[in-house]
Design a protein around this motif. Structure first.
Motif, PDB file in Angstrom:
ATOM      1  N   THR A 104      40.640  37.350  48.796  1.00 40.81           N
ATOM      2  CA  THR A 104      40.698  37.933  50.144  1.00 40.81           C
ATOM      3  C   THR A 104      41.886  38.881  50.236  1.00 40.81           C
ATOM      4  OG1 THR A 104      41.035  37.499  52.508  1.00 40.81           O
ATOM      5  CG2 THR A 104      42.031  35.936  50.998  1.00 40.81           C
ATOM      6  N   ASN A 105      41.823  39.820  51.166  1.00 39.92           N
ATOM      7  CA  ASN A 105      42.969  40.722  51.384  1.00 39.92           C
ATOM      8  C   ASN A 105      43.787  40.306  52.609  1.00 39.92           C
ATOM      9  OD1 ASN A 105      41.344  41.430  53.519  1.00 39.92           O
ATOM     10  ND2 ASN A 105      41.331  43.622  53.103  1.00 39.92           N
ATOM     11  N   GLN A 106      43.434  39.174  53.224  1.00 40.71           N
ATOM     12  CA  GLN A 106      44.076  38.762  54.478  1.00 40.71           C
ATOM     13  C   GLN A 106      45.204  37.754  54.249  1.00 40.71           C
ATOM     14  OE1 GLN A 106      42.898  39.853  57.796  1.00 40.71           O
ATOM     15  NE2 GLN A 106      42.197  41.374  56.293  1.00 40.71           N
ATOM     16  N   CYS A 107      46.253  37.838  55.065  1.00 38.45           N
ATOM     17  CA  CYS A 107      47.315  36.831  55.069  1.00 38.45           C
ATOM     18  C   CYS A 107      47.681  36.503  56.510  1.00 38.45           C
ATOM     19  CB  CYS A 107      48.572  37.346  54.364  1.00 38.45           C
ATOM     20  SG  CYS A 107      48.281  37.780  52.645  1.00 38.45           S
ATOM     21  N   ALA A 108      48.328  35.355  56.695  1.00 41.80           N
ATOM     22  CA  ALA A 108      48.717  34.930  58.039  1.00 41.80           C
ATOM     23  C   ALA A 108      49.908  35.733  58.563  1.00 41.80           C
ATOM     24  CB  ALA A 108      49.051  33.438  58.025  1.00 41.80           C
ATOM     25  N   VAL A 109      50.678  36.278  57.616  1.00 41.82           N
ATOM     26  CA  VAL A 109      51.804  37.178  57.908  1.00 41.82           C
ATOM     27  C   VAL A 109      51.822  38.147  56.745  1.00 41.82           C
ATOM     28  CG1 VAL A 109      54.340  37.315  57.903  1.00 41.82           C
ATOM     29  CG2 VAL A 109      53.227  35.482  59.181  1.00 41.82           C
ATOM     30  N   TYR A 110      52.059  39.435  56.998  1.00 37.42           N
ATOM     31  CA  TYR A 110      52.251  40.338  55.868  1.00 37.42           C
ATOM     32  C   TYR A 110      53.735  40.430  55.568  1.00 37.42           C
ATOM     33  CZ  TYR A 110      47.356  41.298  56.357  1.00 37.42           C
ATOM     34  OH  TYR A 110      46.006  41.135  56.431  1.00 37.42           O
ATOM     35  N   CYS A 111      54.099  39.789  54.447  1.00 35.27           N
ATOM     36  CA  CYS A 111      55.504  39.709  54.061  1.00 35.27           C
ATOM     37  C   CYS A 111      55.949  41.087  53.593  1.00 35.27           C
ATOM     38  CB  CYS A 111      55.675  38.690  52.946  1.00 35.27           C
ATOM     39  SG  CYS A 111      54.857  37.121  53.315  1.00 35.27           S
ATOM     40  N   ARG A 112      57.100  41.516  54.048  1.00 37.69           N
ATOM     41  CA  ARG A 112      57.561  42.873  53.736  1.00 37.69           C
ATOM     42  C   ARG A 112      57.852  43.034  52.247  1.00 37.69           C
ATOM     43  NH1 ARG A 112      54.817  44.504  57.312  1.00 37.69           N
ATOM     44  NH2 ARG A 112      55.454  46.574  56.645  1.00 37.69           N
ATOM     45  N   PHE A 113      58.104  41.928  51.542  1.00 34.75           N
ATOM     46  CA  PHE A 113      58.501  41.996  50.125  1.00 34.75           C
ATOM     47  C   PHE A 113      57.323  41.763  49.186  1.00 34.75           C
ATOM     48  CE2 PHE A 113      59.007  37.864  52.009  1.00 34.75           C
ATOM     49  CZ  PHE A 113      58.210  37.099  51.185  1.00 34.75           C
ATOM     50  N   THR A 128      33.793  41.549  47.716  1.00 41.36           N
ATOM     51  CA  THR A 128      32.454  41.246  48.210  1.00 41.36           C
ATOM     52  C   THR A 128      31.888  40.065  47.424  1.00 41.36           C
ATOM     53  OG1 THR A 128      31.443  42.650  46.544  1.00 41.36           O
ATOM     54  CG2 THR A 128      31.992  43.700  48.652  1.00 41.36           C
ATOM     55  N   GLU A 129      30.809  39.511  47.912  1.00 42.37           N
ATOM     56  CA  GLU A 129      30.166  38.395  47.219  1.00 42.37           C
ATOM     57  C   GLU A 129      29.678  38.828  45.826  1.00 42.37           C
ATOM     58  OE1 GLU A 129      30.314  35.228  47.906  1.00 42.37           O
ATOM     59  OE2 GLU A 129      29.042  34.729  46.197  1.00 42.37           O
ATOM     60  N   GLU A 130      29.154  40.062  45.716  1.00 46.11           N
ATOM     61  CA  GLU A 130      28.696  40.554  44.387  1.00 46.11           C
ATOM     62  C   GLU A 130      29.873  40.641  43.429  1.00 46.11           C
ATOM     63  OE1 GLU A 130      27.555  43.164  47.258  1.00 46.11           O
ATOM     64  OE2 GLU A 130      26.826  41.107  47.493  1.00 46.11           O
ATOM     65  N   ASN A 131      31.001  41.118  43.978  1.00 45.36           N
ATOM     66  CA  ASN A 131      32.196  41.228  43.147  1.00 45.36           C
ATOM     67  C   ASN A 131      32.631  39.842  42.655  1.00 45.36           C
ATOM     68  OD1 ASN A 131      35.579  41.333  43.921  1.00 45.36           O
ATOM     69  ND2 ASN A 131      34.735  42.176  42.041  1.00 45.36           N
ATOM     70  N   LEU A 132      32.619  38.850  43.557  1.00 46.24           N
ATOM     71  CA  LEU A 132      33.010  37.502  43.146  1.00 46.24           C
ATOM     72  C   LEU A 132      32.040  36.953  42.099  1.00 46.24           C
ATOM     73  CD1 LEU A 132      34.226  35.922  46.513  1.00 46.24           C
ATOM     74  CD2 LEU A 132      35.608  36.496  44.513  1.00 46.24           C
ATOM     75  N   GLN A 133      30.760  37.256  42.269  1.00 44.91           N
ATOM     76  CA  GLN A 133      29.775  36.802  41.267  1.00 44.91           C
ATOM     77  C   GLN A 133      30.108  37.402  39.898  1.00 44.91           C
ATOM     78  OE1 GLN A 133      27.589  34.436  41.384  1.00 44.91           O
ATOM     79  NE2 GLN A 133      27.723  34.039  43.580  1.00 44.91           N
ATOM     80  N   ILE A 163      35.612  28.747  51.299  1.00 49.61           N
ATOM     81  CA  ILE A 163      36.503  28.113  50.319  1.00 49.61           C
ATOM     82  C   ILE A 163      35.717  27.093  49.502  1.00 49.61           C
ATOM     83  CG2 ILE A 163      38.517  26.571  50.097  1.00 49.61           C
ATOM     84  CD1 ILE A 163      39.659  27.962  52.642  1.00 49.61           C
ATOM     85  N   ASP A 164      34.913  26.304  50.200  1.00 53.63           N
ATOM     86  CA  ASP A 164      34.077  25.298  49.549  1.00 53.63           C
ATOM     87  C   ASP A 164      33.170  25.964  48.504  1.00 53.63           C
ATOM     88  OD1 ASP A 164      32.912  22.873  49.045  1.00 53.63           O
ATOM     89  OD2 ASP A 164      31.983  22.643  51.027  1.00 53.63           O
ATOM     90  N   HIS A 165      32.592  27.089  48.873  1.00 56.00           N
ATOM     91  CA  HIS A 165      31.666  27.798  48.000  1.00 56.00           C
ATOM     92  C   HIS A 165      32.373  28.336  46.744  1.00 56.00           C
ATOM     93  CE1 HIS A 165      28.240  30.210  46.861  1.00 56.00           C
ATOM     94  NE2 HIS A 165      29.047  31.268  46.753  1.00 56.00           N
ATOM     95  N   ILE A 166      33.530  28.954  46.930  1.00 56.79           N
ATOM     96  CA  ILE A 166      34.273  29.508  45.785  1.00 56.79           C
ATOM     97  C   ILE A 166      34.658  28.373  44.832  1.00 56.79           C
ATOM     98  CG2 ILE A 166      36.465  30.595  45.086  1.00 56.79           C
ATOM     99  CD1 ILE A 166      36.280  32.233  47.739  1.00 56.79           C
ATOM    100  N   LEU A 167      35.160  27.271  45.397  1.00 58.33           N
ATOM    101  CA  LEU A 167      35.599  26.161  44.549  1.00 58.33           C
ATOM    102  C   LEU A 167      34.416  25.543  43.810  1.00 58.33           C
ATOM    103  CD1 LEU A 167      38.251  24.526  46.918  1.00 58.33           C
ATOM    104  CD2 LEU A 167      38.698  25.802  44.816  1.00 58.33           C
ATOM    105  N   SER A 168      33.273  25.459  44.460  1.00 57.83           N
ATOM    106  CA  SER A 168      32.139  24.836  43.761  1.00 57.83           C
ATOM    107  C   SER A 168      31.625  25.762  42.657  1.00 57.83           C
ATOM    108  CB  SER A 168      31.042  24.422  44.741  1.00 57.83           C
ATOM    109  OG  SER A 168      30.330  25.546  45.171  1.00 57.83           O
ATOM    110  N   GLU A 169      31.682  27.067  42.865  1.00 55.52           N
ATOM    111  CA  GLU A 169      31.311  27.997  41.787  1.00 55.52           C
ATOM    112  C   GLU A 169      32.237  27.800  40.578  1.00 55.52           C
ATOM    113  OE1 GLU A 169      28.977  30.290  41.335  1.00 55.52           O
ATOM    114  OE2 GLU A 169      28.111  30.641  43.330  1.00 55.52           O
TER     115      GLU A 169
END
Ligand SMILES: *Cc1c(COP(=O)(O)O)cnc(C)c1O
Ligand code: SF4
Length: 353
Positions: A104-113, A128-133, A163-169
């Motif tokens: 993912t490209n998301q974070c709860a805070v974007y750390c300046r460092f 994307t899902e295709e990319n993860l595949q 998260i469940d899906h990625i871990l099971s893959e």
């Protein structure tokens, strides 16, 4: 209770919004440049914002944009050469037996460092899902990879079912023995760690989480509760701290941080010399600073609380441990200094004959 999504939604994303919090923080209306935002996004959720006590304090420095980010002509876009080491987009295969998977490209805070400052929170990191595949396919046909590090961005900002899906893959790939998640959420959005999330994570043991705390003020009751939930789920917790000028670059602060983490069942794992990431040069310390700090830790506090100081070599050359030099002379006797600076010796083994 389950309000992490609301807290995230109420994040501020530009310095002008800081005035919303002025009532609590009289000083927060310092002039803060909006200039860096198009290049390096800002996000501070209300929980992390509430940890700021005054302008320029260690929490402030980690999350409030600084005009010096735009004046950095020394550092690089991709200091770790991750792009060149990506056989498939968003998978970095640097070491023979482990790979880094960006989910993912998301974070709860974007750390300046942040080392991936050029990508987090932007379209430059597109998953994307295709990319993860394609990543799973690569892992499947590369059985030398025994361990996958899931990172981003922050993997624990994804929805539970994702998260469940990625871990099971990953678990379905026979050559993968260990899964490691890198997440700053226990520090920056601890309410994200819910019993429901832990119930998912614990299905995928051996699963490790390395989190990321940089300052003792981040060890709040909320953070302690998040780490306790994870540890009670049988998840071994490590911490990757970054050595940051003006934030934690002294032995006293780091001692307090590392001993506090140990009490939370989080084992300090790495203390990183700051990477050469463009826009972060003002956070860099000299390597001597870190090595001198390590000398003040070894022997003086529990070894359990002491991480490895390491530098991630530019160009994808890997992590190099940096250590104080205790050895004075080698030969028949090894002459060295101990943690108190006393000179000691140890007779080398000699082959019998
Ligand atoms: C840091 C890193 C790892 C993990 O290294 P460890 O020393 O095992 O923690 C793996 N892959 C990449 C690309 C990394 O940057
Ligand atoms: S949480 Fe990690 S990946 Fe996200 S901005 Fe901070 S350091 Fe970078």
């Amino acid at each position: 209770m389950n309000n992490w999504k609301n807290i995230l939604q109420e994040s501020i994303t530009s310095p002008s919004q800081l005035h919303l919090f002025k009532k609590k923080h009289q000083n927060l209306n310092e002039t803060i440049s909006n200039k860096v935002i198009p290049d390096f996004p800002m996000r501070i959720n209300s929980y992390f914002l509430s940890l700021i006590e005054e302008v320029g304090d260690p929490i402030w420095k980690q999350c409030i944009p600084d005009p010096r980010e735009e004046e950095d002509f020394i550092c690089m876009e991709d200091p770790l050469g991750e792009e060149a080491l990506s056989p498939v987009p968003n998978l970095v295969h640097k070491y023979p037996d482990r790979a880094l998977l960006l989910v993912t490209n998301q974070c709860a805070v974007y750390c300046r460092f942040c080392t991936r400052k050029r990508m987090v929170g932007t379209e430059r990191m597109h998953i994307t899902e295709e990319n993860l595949q394609a990543c799973y396919d690569y892992l499947r046909r590369t059985p030398a990879i025994r361990e996958v590090l899931i990172s981003g961005g922050d993997p624990l900002l994804l929805a539970d079912d994702k998260i469940d899906h990625i871990l099971s893959e990953l678990q379905s790939i026979p050559s993968i023995d260990v899964i490691r998640i890198g997440s700053r959420v226990p520090c920056t959005l601890p309410m994200r760690i819910t019993p429901e999330l832990v119930a998912i994570l614990r299905k995928y043991h051996p699963l490790y989480i390395n989190t990321h705390f940089n300052h003792p003020r981040e060890l709040t009751p909320e953070a302690k509760k998040a780490c306790a939930l994870l540890a009670d789920g049988g998840i071994p917790l490590g911490c990757q701290t970054v050595l940051l000028k003006g934030v934690n670059d002294n032995a006293q602060t780091l001692k307090e941080l590392f001993l506090g983490l140990l009490k939370m069942r989080v084992k300090p794992y790495y203390l990183f010399q700051a990477d050469l990431t463009r826009g972060t040069n003002h956070f860099r310390t000299t390597t001597k600073t870190g090595i001198d700090i390590m000398r003040q830790l070894y022997g003086h506090i529990s070894g359990m609380a002491i991480p490895r100081l390491a530098l991630d070599a530019p160009g994808g050359k890997g992590k190099i441990p940096l250590s104080p030099n205790y050895i004075k002379e080698s030969g028949e006797n090894l002459i060295f200094e101990n943690y108190l600076g006393e000179i000691c010796s140890y007779p080398e083994a000699v082959d019998p004959l």
